[in-house]
Design an enzyme around this catalytic site. Sequence first.
Site, PDB file in Angstrom:
ATOM      1  N   TYR A  17     -14.256   1.524  -0.543  1.00  0.00           N
ATOM      2  CA  TYR A  17     -14.105   1.940   0.856  1.00  0.00           C
ATOM      3  C   TYR A  17     -15.416   1.951   1.644  1.00  0.00           C
ATOM      4  CZ  TYR A  17      -9.545   3.624  -0.699  1.00  0.00           C
ATOM      5  OH  TYR A  17      -8.278   3.715  -1.222  1.00  0.00           O
ATOM      6  N   HIS A  22     -12.431   2.300   8.321  1.00  0.00           N
ATOM      7  CA  HIS A  22     -11.945   3.679   8.231  1.00  0.00           C
ATOM      8  C   HIS A  22     -13.062   4.644   7.821  1.00  0.00           C
ATOM      9  CE1 HIS A  22      -8.436   6.076   8.663  1.00  0.00           C
ATOM     10  NE2 HIS A  22      -8.122   6.245   7.396  1.00  0.00           N
ATOM     11  N   ASN A  68      -6.745  12.010   4.102  1.00  0.00           N
ATOM     12  CA  ASN A  68      -5.538  12.758   4.459  1.00  0.00           C
ATOM     13  C   ASN A  68      -5.606  14.243   4.135  1.00  0.00           C
ATOM     14  OD1 ASN A  68      -4.762  10.201   5.105  1.00  0.00           O
ATOM     15  ND2 ASN A  68      -3.144  10.064   3.587  1.00  0.00           N
ATOM     16  N   ASP A  93     -12.818   7.182  13.018  1.00  0.00           N
ATOM     17  CA  ASP A  93     -12.529   5.873  13.588  1.00  0.00           C
ATOM     18  C   ASP A  93     -11.374   5.997  14.572  1.00  0.00           C
ATOM     19  OD1 ASP A  93     -11.006   6.461  11.125  1.00  0.00           O
ATOM     20  OD2 ASP A  93      -9.998   4.568  11.524  1.00  0.00           O
ATOM     21  N   ASN A 114      -4.591  10.334  10.353  1.00  0.00           N
ATOM     22  CA  ASN A 114      -4.191  11.283   9.318  1.00  0.00           C
ATOM     23  C   ASN A 114      -5.259  12.320   8.984  1.00  0.00           C
ATOM     24  OD1 ASN A 114      -1.602  10.238   9.052  1.00  0.00           O
ATOM     25  ND2 ASN A 114      -2.263   8.698   7.584  1.00  0.00           N
TER      26      ASN A 114
END
Length: 189
Positions: A17, A22, A68, A93, A114
């Site tokens: 990631y 994100h 989340n 973001d 989220n």
Amino acid sequence: MSKKFLIVGLGNIGAEYVNTRHNIGFKVLDFLARKESLDFQTVKLGALAEYKFKGKTFLLLKPNTYMNLSGKAVKYWMEKENIPLENIFIITDDLNLSFGTIRIRKKGSDGGHNGLKNINQVLNTQDYTRFRFGISDEFKKGQQVDYVLGEWDDNEKAKLPERLEIASEIIKSFGTAGLDNTMSAFNGK
């Protein structure tokens, strides 16, 4: 007024990631930490670096709860460090803003994000400052997840350092010049 601020960059942990859209919240904090020679320490619910600037203390937090469940880390560090809600600054973001566009707000909805949705639920309020970093919506229908979790394209990569520099100035301004002055100086830039 408290001289301590909790600056939370939203993102997901894991090498896969690191360079995704994100994870711009993590990327902003990593940029500031490198620039100021700060080290992140692994702490409960995240990685934390402390930055002192003009008599203020900025706690830079990268939650390790995954996007989340970001609210859990935010609430824990707010309470542990006794940081008031008005000194919380969440970096995230935003698909609804063109790449690199900055929007700072005192409060607001989660906008379908989220991480913000979870923070709203855990804190039981939407009244905290959020810094939305535009990642644009240049994806085909049904490709949103792949786009958000995709890596920056070459054009974005070339422009990112300048946008990260501005983002680090925004963090300092929030703690020293106040929210209203920061919004006036940087919104839409």
